[in-house]
Design a protein around this motif. Structure first.
Motif, PDB file in Angstrom:
ATOM      1  N   THR A  26       0.845  -1.196   0.000  1.00 31.20           N
ATOM      2  CA  THR A  26       0.000   0.000   0.000  1.00 31.20           C
ATOM      3  C   THR A  26       0.880   1.246   0.000  1.00 31.20           C
ATOM      4  O   THR A  26       1.642   1.470   0.946  1.00 31.20           O
ATOM      5  N   PRO A  27       0.824   2.080  -1.036  1.00 33.98           N
ATOM      6  CA  PRO A  27       1.769   3.197  -1.189  1.00 33.98           C
ATOM      7  C   PRO A  27       1.802   4.187  -0.035  1.00 33.98           C
ATOM      8  O   PRO A  27       2.860   4.725   0.295  1.00 33.98           O
ATOM      9  N   PHE A  28       0.650   4.434   0.610  1.00 34.16           N
ATOM     10  CA  PHE A  28       0.624   5.454   1.660  1.00 34.16           C
ATOM     11  C   PHE A  28       0.845   4.881   3.065  1.00 34.16           C
ATOM     12  O   PHE A  28       0.709   5.595   4.056  1.00 34.16           O
ATOM     13  N   LEU A  29       1.199   3.586   3.140  1.00 31.92           N
ATOM     14  CA  LEU A  29       1.497   2.966   4.427  1.00 31.92           C
ATOM     15  C   LEU A  29       2.983   2.592   4.500  1.00 31.92           C
ATOM     16  O   LEU A  29       3.586   2.201   3.501  1.00 31.92           O
ATOM     17  N   GLN A  30       3.543   2.689   5.701  1.00 32.49           N
ATOM     18  CA  GLN A  30       4.936   2.300   5.934  1.00 32.49           C
ATOM     19  C   GLN A  30       4.980   1.412   7.176  1.00 32.49           C
ATOM     20  O   GLN A  30       4.520   1.811   8.244  1.00 32.49           O
ATOM     21  N   LEU A  31       5.523   0.219   7.029  1.00 31.45           N
ATOM     22  CA  LEU A  31       5.626  -0.703   8.155  1.00 31.45           C
ATOM     23  C   LEU A  31       6.823  -0.328   9.017  1.00 31.45           C
ATOM     24  O   LEU A  31       7.972  -0.454   8.596  1.00 31.45           O
ATOM     25  N   ALA A  32       6.552   0.149  10.237  1.00 30.69           N
ATOM     26  CA  ALA A  32       7.631   0.496  11.158  1.00 30.69           C
ATOM     27  C   ALA A  32       8.203  -0.752  11.815  1.00 30.69           C
ATOM     28  O   ALA A  32       9.411  -0.926  11.917  1.00 30.69           O
ATOM     29  N   CYS A  33       7.310  -1.634  12.281  1.00 29.87           N
ATOM     30  CA  CYS A  33       7.727  -2.868  12.919  1.00 29.87           C
ATOM     31  C   CYS A  33       6.495  -3.732  13.169  1.00 29.87           C
ATOM     32  O   CYS A  33       5.365  -3.292  12.960  1.00 29.87           O
ATOM     33  N   SER A  34       6.732  -4.946  13.628  1.00 32.63           N
ATOM     34  CA  SER A  34       5.630  -5.843  13.976  1.00 32.63           C
ATOM     35  C   SER A  34       6.049  -6.691  15.164  1.00 32.63           C
ATOM     36  O   SER A  34       7.242  -6.824  15.464  1.00 32.63           O
ATOM     37  N   CYS A  35       5.064  -7.291  15.835  1.00 34.85           N
ATOM     38  CA  CYS A  35       5.358  -8.163  16.973  1.00 34.85           C
ATOM     39  C   CYS A  35       4.195  -9.116  17.187  1.00 34.85           C
ATOM     40  O   CYS A  35       3.122  -8.950  16.592  1.00 34.85           O
ATOM     41  N   ASP A  36       4.407 -10.095  18.075  1.00 37.63           N
ATOM     42  CA  ASP A  36       3.388 -11.143  18.242  1.00 37.63           C
ATOM     43  C   ASP A  36       2.695 -11.104  19.597  1.00 37.63           C
ATOM     44  O   ASP A  36       2.031 -12.067  19.989  1.00 37.63           O
ATOM     45  N   ASN A  37       2.824  -9.991  20.338  1.00 35.49           N
ATOM     46  CA  ASN A  37       2.123  -9.896  21.622  1.00 35.49           C
ATOM     47  C   ASN A  37       1.881  -8.436  21.986  1.00 35.49           C
ATOM     48  O   ASN A  37       2.623  -7.541  21.572  1.00 35.49           O
ATOM     49  N   ALA A  38       0.857  -8.214  22.792  1.00 37.85           N
ATOM     50  CA  ALA A  38       0.430  -6.852  23.112  1.00 37.85           C
ATOM     51  C   ALA A  38       1.364  -6.160  24.094  1.00 37.85           C
ATOM     52  O   ALA A  38       1.462  -4.932  24.099  1.00 37.85           O
ATOM     53  N   VAL A  39       2.049  -6.922  24.936  1.00 36.57           N
ATOM     54  CA  VAL A  39       2.976  -6.320  25.906  1.00 36.57           C
ATOM     55  C   VAL A  39       4.134  -5.651  25.160  1.00 36.57           C
ATOM     56  O   VAL A  39       4.496  -4.503  25.433  1.00 36.57           O
ATOM     57  N   LYS A 105     -11.365 -11.652  10.279  1.00 33.26           N
ATOM     58  CA  LYS A 105     -10.583 -12.643   9.534  1.00 33.26           C
ATOM     59  C   LYS A 105     -11.489 -13.754   9.000  1.00 33.26           C
ATOM     60  O   LYS A 105     -12.443 -14.154   9.688  1.00 33.26           O
ATOM     61  N   PRO A 106     -11.193 -14.281   7.822  1.00 30.75           N
ATOM     62  CA  PRO A 106     -10.152 -13.819   6.891  1.00 30.75           C
ATOM     63  C   PRO A 106     -10.648 -12.613   6.092  1.00 30.75           C
ATOM     64  O   PRO A 106     -11.774 -12.631   5.585  1.00 30.75           O
ATOM     65  N   PHE A 107      -9.850 -11.583   5.965  1.00 32.67           N
ATOM     66  CA  PHE A 107     -10.263 -10.385   5.229  1.00 32.67           C
ATOM     67  C   PHE A 107      -9.408 -10.231   3.974  1.00 32.67           C
ATOM     68  O   PHE A 107      -8.264 -10.683   3.912  1.00 32.67           O
ATOM     69  N   SER A 108      -9.968  -9.588   2.989  1.00 34.17           N
ATOM     70  CA  SER A 108      -9.295  -9.388   1.701  1.00 34.17           C
ATOM     71  C   SER A 108      -8.474  -8.099   1.719  1.00 34.17           C
ATOM     72  O   SER A 108      -8.620  -7.263   2.620  1.00 34.17           O
ATOM     73  N   TYR A 109      -7.655  -7.937   0.689  1.00 34.58           N
ATOM     74  CA  TYR A 109      -6.901  -6.687   0.567  1.00 34.58           C
ATOM     75  C   TYR A 109      -7.847  -5.505   0.357  1.00 34.58           C
ATOM     76  O   TYR A 109      -7.602  -4.410   0.862  1.00 34.58           O
ATOM     77  N   GLU A 110      -8.948  -5.723  -0.341  1.00 35.27           N
ATOM     78  CA  GLU A 110      -9.922  -4.646  -0.544  1.00 35.27           C
ATOM     79  C   GLU A 110     -10.473  -4.155   0.795  1.00 35.27           C
ATOM     80  O   GLU A 110     -10.583  -2.939   1.024  1.00 35.27           O
ATOM     81  N   GLU A 111     -10.809  -5.065   1.679  1.00 31.27           N
ATOM     82  CA  GLU A 111     -11.309  -4.683   3.002  1.00 31.27           C
ATOM     83  C   GLU A 111     -10.229  -3.974   3.810  1.00 31.27           C
ATOM     84  O   GLU A 111     -10.492  -2.972   4.499  1.00 31.27           O
ATOM     85  N   PHE A 112      -9.008  -4.490   3.739  1.00 32.06           N
ATOM     86  CA  PHE A 112      -7.873  -3.868   4.424  1.00 32.06           C
ATOM     87  C   PHE A 112      -7.668  -2.441   3.922  1.00 32.06           C
ATOM     88  O   PHE A 112      -7.502  -1.503   4.702  1.00 32.06           O
ATOM     89  N   LEU A 113      -7.662  -2.274   2.604  1.00 24.67           N
ATOM     90  CA  LEU A 113      -7.421  -0.964   2.005  1.00 24.67           C
ATOM     91  C   LEU A 113      -8.521   0.025   2.364  1.00 24.67           C
ATOM     92  O   LEU A 113      -8.251   1.211   2.616  1.00 24.67           O
ATOM     93  N   ARG A 114      -9.749  -0.451   2.429  1.00 26.85           N
ATOM     94  CA  ARG A 114     -10.863   0.414   2.813  1.00 26.85           C
ATOM     95  C   ARG A 114     -10.669   0.944   4.236  1.00 26.85           C
ATOM     96  O   ARG A 114     -10.891   2.133   4.506  1.00 26.85           O
ATOM     97  N   ALA A 115     -10.219   0.094   5.137  1.00 28.79           N
ATOM     98  CA  ALA A 115      -9.967   0.521   6.525  1.00 28.79           C
ATOM     99  C   ALA A 115      -8.809   1.501   6.594  1.00 28.79           C
ATOM    100  O   ALA A 115      -8.871   2.521   7.294  1.00 28.79           O
ATOM    101  N   ALA A 116      -7.728   1.206   5.868  1.00 28.39           N
ATOM    102  CA  ALA A 116      -6.571   2.105   5.868  1.00 28.39           C
ATOM    103  C   ALA A 116      -6.933   3.470   5.282  1.00 28.39           C
ATOM    104  O   ALA A 116      -6.465   4.512   5.762  1.00 28.39           O
ATOM    105  N   ASN A 117      -7.776   3.475   4.269  1.00 24.63           N
ATOM    106  CA  ASN A 117      -8.203   4.737   3.660  1.00 24.63           C
ATOM    107  C   ASN A 117      -8.995   5.604   4.624  1.00 24.63           C
ATOM    108  O   ASN A 117      -8.953   6.833   4.549  1.00 24.63           O
ATOM    109  N   LYS A 118      -9.723   4.980   5.540  1.00 23.48           N
ATOM    110  CA  LYS A 118     -10.442   5.751   6.561  1.00 23.48           C
ATOM    111  C   LYS A 118      -9.462   6.563   7.406  1.00 23.48           C
ATOM    112  O   LYS A 118      -9.693   7.736   7.704  1.00 23.48           O
TER     113      LYS A 118
END
Length: 243
Positions: A26-39, A105-118
């Motif tokens: 997605t051109p207007f998104l930048q992944l800073a980092c990711s992790c597998d737990n909320a803490v 889940k499972p969600f499509s890229y279209e659904e993901f993009l719609r949320a990011a656009n919000k």
């Protein structure tokens, strides 16, 4: 173009990788980092100050919903939350913590993009509405933590870029304020007769410059280098001063 910094959080490796992939394409998104737990996510959010957190809900120790509630109690700018979960019964609770969207889940890229656009739309609307100033105004409003703060232009010494944020150094208070707006966006809002960008990271108030050397200017005791691409424009201004 507005670019939104993101953190992805999910304890399921395949689900986490899917969100990472969607962010990366997605051109207007930048992944800073990711992790597998909320803490760990809480610590990363403090460090990275993301615009969006794609947050799974059903995780051990600390759930995504609990993390969202904790974030509301923390000082500083809040990221926009987009929940990603396999359970639809969390939807109402998600909106209680001001989540922007809820991806089942499972969600499509279209659904993901719609949320990011919000989030993109909300961010741009906020920037246009509050971070604007015209040449005949004597102040600017900037978002500082949870408040919109009125800053008189005459109090600004210089403005420093901190990636997606700016630090505005003020005269009378000997303090600075930090706001979520890029240096380029703020430069476009400021009156050009009073402020000038002199390198990639600094805008200075021209009337606050109290000394000039060959390659630098001084605002009070702070020395700031004039960048190569800005030297000719700055030289023209200095020549007018010296006439």
């Amino acid at each position: 173009m507005t670019v939104l910094k993101c953190i992805a959080v999910d304890d399921e490796p395949l689900a986490l990788r899917l969100v990472e992939t969607f962010i990366e394409q997605t051109p207007f998104l930048q992944l800073a980092c990711s992790c597998d737990n909320a803490v760990e996510a809480m610590s990363l959010i403090r460090e990275q100050q993301p615009d969006i957190v794609f947050l799974d809900i059903n995780m051990p120790n600390l759930t995504g919903m609990e993390l969202a509630r904790l974030l509301q109690e923390q000082p500083g700018p809040l990221p926009k939350i987009i929940f990603t979960t396999a359970y639809n019964h969390y939807a109402i609770e998600g909106y209680r913590v001001n989540a922007v969207d809820y991806l089942l889940k499972p969600f499509s890229y279209e659904e993901f993009l719609r949320a990011a656009n919000k989030v993109l739309q909300l961010t741009e609307e906020a920037s246009n509405q509050y971070n604007s100033v015209t040449t005949d105004e004597e102040f600017i409003f900037l978002k500082v933590e949870y408040q919109w703060v009125r800053i008189p232009l005459k109090d600004i010494l210089y403005i420093e870029s901190l990636k997606d944020y700016v630090k505005v150094h003020l005269e009378d208070t000997q303090k600075s304020v930090v706001s979520l707006i890029s240096l380029k966006a703020l430069e476009e809002k400021l009156p050009t007769l009073k402020f000038m960008r002199i390198n990639r990271s600094f805008i200075v108030s021209l009337e606050k410059i109290n000394a000039i050397s060959k390659n630098s200017i001084f605002v009070n005791k702070t020395e700031i280098t004039v960048g190569e691409q800005y030297k000719e424009t700055f030289k023209t201004i200095v020549e007018k001063w010296l006439k």
